[in-house]
Design a protein around this motif. Structure first.
Motif, mmCIF file in Angstrom:
data_model
loop_
_atom_site.group_PDB
_atom_site.id
_atom_site.type_symbol
_atom_site.label_atom_id
_atom_site.label_comp_id
_atom_site.label_asym_id
_atom_site.label_seq_id
_atom_site.Cartn_x
_atom_site.Cartn_y
_atom_site.Cartn_z
ATOM 1 N N VAL A 91 2.776 0.629 -18.315
ATOM 2 C CA VAL A 91 3.126 0.309 -16.923
ATOM 3 C C VAL A 91 3.292 1.590 -16.119
ATOM 4 C CG1 VAL A 91 4.946 -0.679 -15.448
ATOM 5 C CG2 VAL A 91 4.134 -1.935 -17.458
ATOM 6 N N GLU A 92 3.962 2.568 -16.699
ATOM 7 C CA GLU A 92 4.151 3.857 -16.030
ATOM 8 C C GLU A 92 2.798 4.513 -15.712
ATOM 9 O OE1 GLU A 92 5.873 8.171 -17.405
ATOM 10 O OE2 GLU A 92 7.005 6.393 -18.047
ATOM 11 N N GLU A 93 1.889 4.472 -16.665
ATOM 12 C CA GLU A 93 0.564 5.085 -16.457
ATOM 13 C C GLU A 93 -0.255 4.333 -15.421
ATOM 14 O OE1 GLU A 93 -0.645 8.015 -17.376
ATOM 15 O OE2 GLU A 93 1.383 8.310 -18.140
ATOM 16 N N LEU A 94 -0.183 3.021 -15.411
ATOM 17 C CA LEU A 94 -0.911 2.240 -14.404
ATOM 18 C C LEU A 94 -0.398 2.547 -12.998
ATOM 19 C CD1 LEU A 94 -1.303 -1.182 -16.250
ATOM 20 C CD2 LEU A 94 -3.105 0.466 -15.693
ATOM 21 N N ASP A 95 0.929 2.627 -12.857
ATOM 22 C CA ASP A 95 1.509 3.001 -11.560
ATOM 23 C C ASP A 95 1.038 4.392 -11.145
ATOM 24 O OD1 ASP A 95 2.887 0.639 -11.218
ATOM 25 O OD2 ASP A 95 4.780 1.415 -12.024
ATOM 26 N N SER A 96 1.014 5.297 -12.106
ATOM 27 C CA SER A 96 0.597 6.670 -11.841
ATOM 28 C C SER A 96 -0.866 6.740 -11.407
ATOM 29 C CB SER A 96 0.834 7.518 -13.092
ATOM 30 O OG SER A 96 0.379 8.820 -12.897
ATOM 31 N N MET A 97 -1.705 5.899 -12.011
ATOM 32 C CA MET A 97 -3.128 5.891 -11.647
ATOM 33 C C MET A 97 -3.316 5.503 -10.189
ATOM 34 S SD MET A 97 -4.714 4.188 -15.113
ATOM 35 C CE MET A 97 -6.256 3.757 -14.348
ATOM 36 N N ARG B 121 -4.162 7.430 -4.237
ATOM 37 C CA ARG B 121 -3.597 7.649 -2.898
ATOM 38 C C ARG B 121 -3.468 9.138 -2.600
ATOM 39 N NH1 ARG B 121 -0.364 3.583 -4.629
ATOM 40 N NH2 ARG B 121 1.398 4.984 -5.002
ATOM 41 N N ARG B 122 -3.032 9.926 -3.588
ATOM 42 C CA ARG B 122 -2.914 11.376 -3.396
ATOM 43 C C ARG B 122 -4.281 12.010 -3.142
ATOM 44 N NH1 ARG B 122 0.869 10.848 -7.526
ATOM 45 N NH2 ARG B 122 -0.661 11.526 -9.088
ATOM 46 N N GLU B 123 -5.299 11.536 -3.854
ATOM 47 C CA GLU B 123 -6.632 12.084 -3.623
ATOM 48 C C GLU B 123 -7.106 11.774 -2.206
ATOM 49 O OE1 GLU B 123 -11.247 12.042 -5.168
ATOM 50 O OE2 GLU B 123 -9.745 11.026 -6.387
ATOM 51 N N LEU B 124 -6.857 10.552 -1.738
ATOM 52 C CA LEU B 124 -7.231 10.189 -0.369
ATOM 53 C C LEU B 124 -6.495 11.081 0.630
ATOM 54 C CD1 LEU B 124 -8.678 8.391 1.679
ATOM 55 C CD2 LEU B 124 -6.786 6.746 1.435
ATOM 56 N N THR B 125 -5.205 11.271 0.444
ATOM 57 C CA THR B 125 -4.420 12.126 1.341
ATOM 58 C C THR B 125 -4.945 13.556 1.330
ATOM 59 O OG1 THR B 125 -2.455 10.761 1.039
ATOM 60 C CG2 THR B 125 -2.100 12.988 1.867
ATOM 61 N N ILE C 281 -14.437 10.587 0.858
ATOM 62 C CA ILE C 281 -13.479 9.575 1.302
ATOM 63 C C ILE C 281 -14.137 8.203 1.279
ATOM 64 C CG2 ILE C 281 -12.219 8.709 3.333
ATOM 65 C CD1 ILE C 281 -11.639 11.745 3.949
ATOM 66 N N ASP C 282 -15.364 8.130 1.769
ATOM 67 C CA ASP C 282 -16.091 6.863 1.770
ATOM 68 C C ASP C 282 -16.279 6.347 0.339
ATOM 69 O OD1 ASP C 282 -17.382 4.812 3.285
ATOM 70 O OD2 ASP C 282 -19.319 5.603 2.598
ATOM 71 N N ASP D 115 -14.637 2.658 -4.040
ATOM 72 C CA ASP D 115 -14.134 2.444 -5.396
ATOM 73 C C ASP D 115 -12.745 1.811 -5.415
ATOM 74 O OD1 ASP D 115 -16.455 3.583 -6.363
ATOM 75 O OD2 ASP D 115 -15.542 5.520 -6.810
ATOM 76 N N ASN D 116 -12.003 1.984 -4.327
ATOM 77 C CA ASN D 116 -10.621 1.487 -4.228
ATOM 78 C C ASN D 116 -10.426 0.795 -2.885
ATOM 79 O OD1 ASN D 116 -9.284 2.965 -6.679
ATOM 80 N ND2 ASN D 116 -10.488 4.525 -5.619
ATOM 81 N N PRO D 117 -11.068 -0.376 -2.679
ATOM 82 C CA PRO D 117 -11.013 -1.021 -1.358
ATOM 83 C C PRO D 117 -9.605 -1.368 -0.888
ATOM 84 C CG PRO D 117 -12.229 -2.386 -2.947
ATOM 85 C CD PRO D 117 -11.861 -1.122 -3.639
ATOM 86 N N SER D 118 -8.640 -1.485 -1.796
ATOM 87 C CA SER D 118 -7.272 -1.799 -1.374
ATOM 88 C C SER D 118 -6.625 -0.635 -0.631
ATOM 89 C CB SER D 118 -6.412 -2.191 -2.576
ATOM 90 O OG SER D 118 -6.282 -1.099 -3.464
ATOM 91 N N LEU D 119 -7.231 0.565 -0.698
ATOM 92 C CA LEU D 119 -6.707 1.709 0.057
ATOM 93 C C LEU D 119 -7.149 1.668 1.529
ATOM 94 C CD1 LEU D 119 -7.163 4.673 -2.449
ATOM 95 C CD2 LEU D 119 -5.028 3.584 -1.741
#
Length: 190
Positions: free
Chosen positions: A35-41, A46-50, A85-86, A91-95
């Motif tokens: 669970v910790e690793e999934l949250d971290s992923m 999000r950090r990469e997008l930022t 970014i695109d 790859d992560n449409p929820s972002l």
């Protein structure tokens, strides 16, 4: 199968957890750490997008506030960040719905990066992001110079196939001369 401690060998632990999942041995899984690793992923994406937005926004600010130093390298960086970014959003449409908030967050960092890379004072740049989400993501958007039109005069006769000169004057008595063959005039910063 003996399980590897999460703290001792992370890579081996991930491989063992994957094997357990494939085998359907759910009771043997290290649930807390999974669970910790999934949250971290998710946080990593999000950090990469930022981070990519930060670099993009810094270069848009540099493009706007140091027009005399524009370069193909800056244009390539803007294009690279927009493409990355695109791809990240594909790859992560929820972002995608969080993009407005991520731009606000990234702008603070991008503004500081622009300060560091331009040696301009922080007060030189707007406190809030001057670009809309549509502009940030538009592959054809490049902000115009912040200099007023009467402060900058440029003469650039262009004749295809001939060497051309472009001499630019501004009120701060800085000037530059650029030569190029054909229709391209290349600016040279001081």
């Amino acid at each position: 199968m003996t399980t590897t401690d999460y703290e001792q060998d992370f890579h081996r632990w991930t491989q063992e957890q994957a094997q357990l999942l494939r085998a359907g041995r759910y009771a043997a899984l290290d649930i807390d750490h999974l669970v910790e690793e999934l949250d971290s992923m998710g946080a990593r994406e999000r950090r990469e997008l930022t981070n990519r937005l930060k670099v993009l926004l810094a270069h848009l600010l540099k493009w706007q506030y140091q027009a005399e130093r524009r370069s193909p390298s800056w244009r390539a960086t803007v294009k690279e960040q927009r493409l990355s970014i695109d791809d990240l959003l594909d790859d992560n449409p929820s972002l995608r719905p969080t993009l407005d908030q991520q731009i606000i967050k990234a702008y603070r960092l991008g503004r500081l990066l622009a300060v560091r890379e331009t040696n301009l004072d922080e007060s030189h740049f707007p406190t809030d992001c001057p670009y809309s989400m549509a502009q940030v993501t538009d592959p054809d958007f490049y902000p115009s110079s912040s200099a007023s039109r009467d402060a900058l005069t440029s003469v650039a006769p262009r004749h295809p196939g001939r060497w051309n000169a472009c001499f630019t004057f501004n009120r701060a008595n800085r000037h530059k001369l650029s030569l190029d063959r054909g229709n391209r005039i290349r600016g040279r910063g001081r």
